[in-house]
Design an enzyme around this catalytic site. Sequence first.
Site: not given
Ligand code: UT7
Length: 327
Positions: A114, A254, A284
């Site tokens: 990225c 980004h 993204n």
């Molecule tokens: O471009 C290259 C660099 N990449 C980035 O900068 C991405 C960085 N990371 C992020 O933007 C975020 O971490 C994500 C958007 C990928 C995820 O968001 P998050 O707030 O960190 O979510 P999480 O992984 O902590 O998940 C929270 C909850 C989980 O459920 P439980 O375990 O709390 O029950 C996930 O299973 O959200 C759940 N979850 C979803 N729920 C509904 C994960 N994906 C989804 C989804 N819809 N699509």
Amino acid sequence: MIRAAITGISAYAPEDVLTNAELAKIVDTTDEWIMTRVGIKERRVLKGEHLGTSVMAKEAVSDVLRKTNTKPEEVEVIIFATTTPDYIFPSTAAMTAEACGIKNALGFDIQAACSGFIYGLEIGSNFVKSGNYKKVLVVAGDKMTAITNYKDRTTCPLFGDAVGAAMLEPTTEDVGIIDSILHVDGVGIPHLHMHGGGSVYPASHETVDNDMHYVYQEGQVVFKHAVSKMADVSVEIMERNHLTKDTVSWLVPHQANIRIIEAVGNRMGLSSEKVMVNIQKYGNTSAGTIPMCLYEWESQLKKGDNIILTAFGAGFTWGAVYLKWAY
Ligand code: UT7
């Protein structure tokens, strides 16, 4: 003193739109979750059999050649930053040269995930500053949907397709690319990668069965590094160029997550009107996000505007570029 200035910018995103409502029919997700956790409403998808990243590059490059009154044969360098090349080889720079009738250039691909566009600017800027090259194209972007697993709800809402292109030319005016700070450290290797298809795991039934040709990401780890690294490097580049929240005209971050973008803008002390955000429309697009923003905001930019670009990606790679807009 010679500097490299962006003398034209363009970008292309395909017409087909994939909305959160459509995604919610494919995986267990909701518009509300995606909007609050990431800030994406929809993303673009390059549809059609056997169309690769260079198809989008052709559109962006043709437009930037037109805007800068450059004939294809006048282009001297093509630097193509992408994680989703058309093929392992030949390079997507070669595919783009062929598609656009560019015949007198050297060209190659770079892989900085990225962070590709800001890496490309630094490399291109040094070609120009050498005094040997006067028309340098920096092309950056991805067909991320080609490596997105639509069975994985933690990654499939994030990505879309787009490519941008910038022309770099020499200037002796007080504009152009002034400073850059770029990093790679390998810390991110376990947390963000695609293992299939390279020389360690060449494509096989096993790599396909194990979903190894898709993006693997541990979102929370990547999130934490992205916020701290992008904010630190952006503040560092402000300080060493004696910029303040008032003299920075624009931040071009980004576009991976609206919460990362807001955290970086806040650390720099910038008001939200100075921060370019279009993640809601495109998601993204990896190396494509920064040129997509510059292109969308081009009509609002003024000569002399102080602009900071910052990115973070797989590797990890990250960094910031400070430039003064040239037109
Ligand atoms: O471009 C290259 C660099 N990449 C980035 O900068 C991405 C960085 N990371 C992020 O933007 C975020 O971490 C994500 C958007 C990928 C995820 O968001 P998050 O707030 O960190 O979510 P999480 O992984 O902590 O998940 C929270 C909850 C989980 O459920 P439980 O375990 O709390 O029950 C996930 O299973 O959200 C759940 N979850 C979803 N729920 C509904 C994960 N994906 C989804 C989804 N819809 N699509």
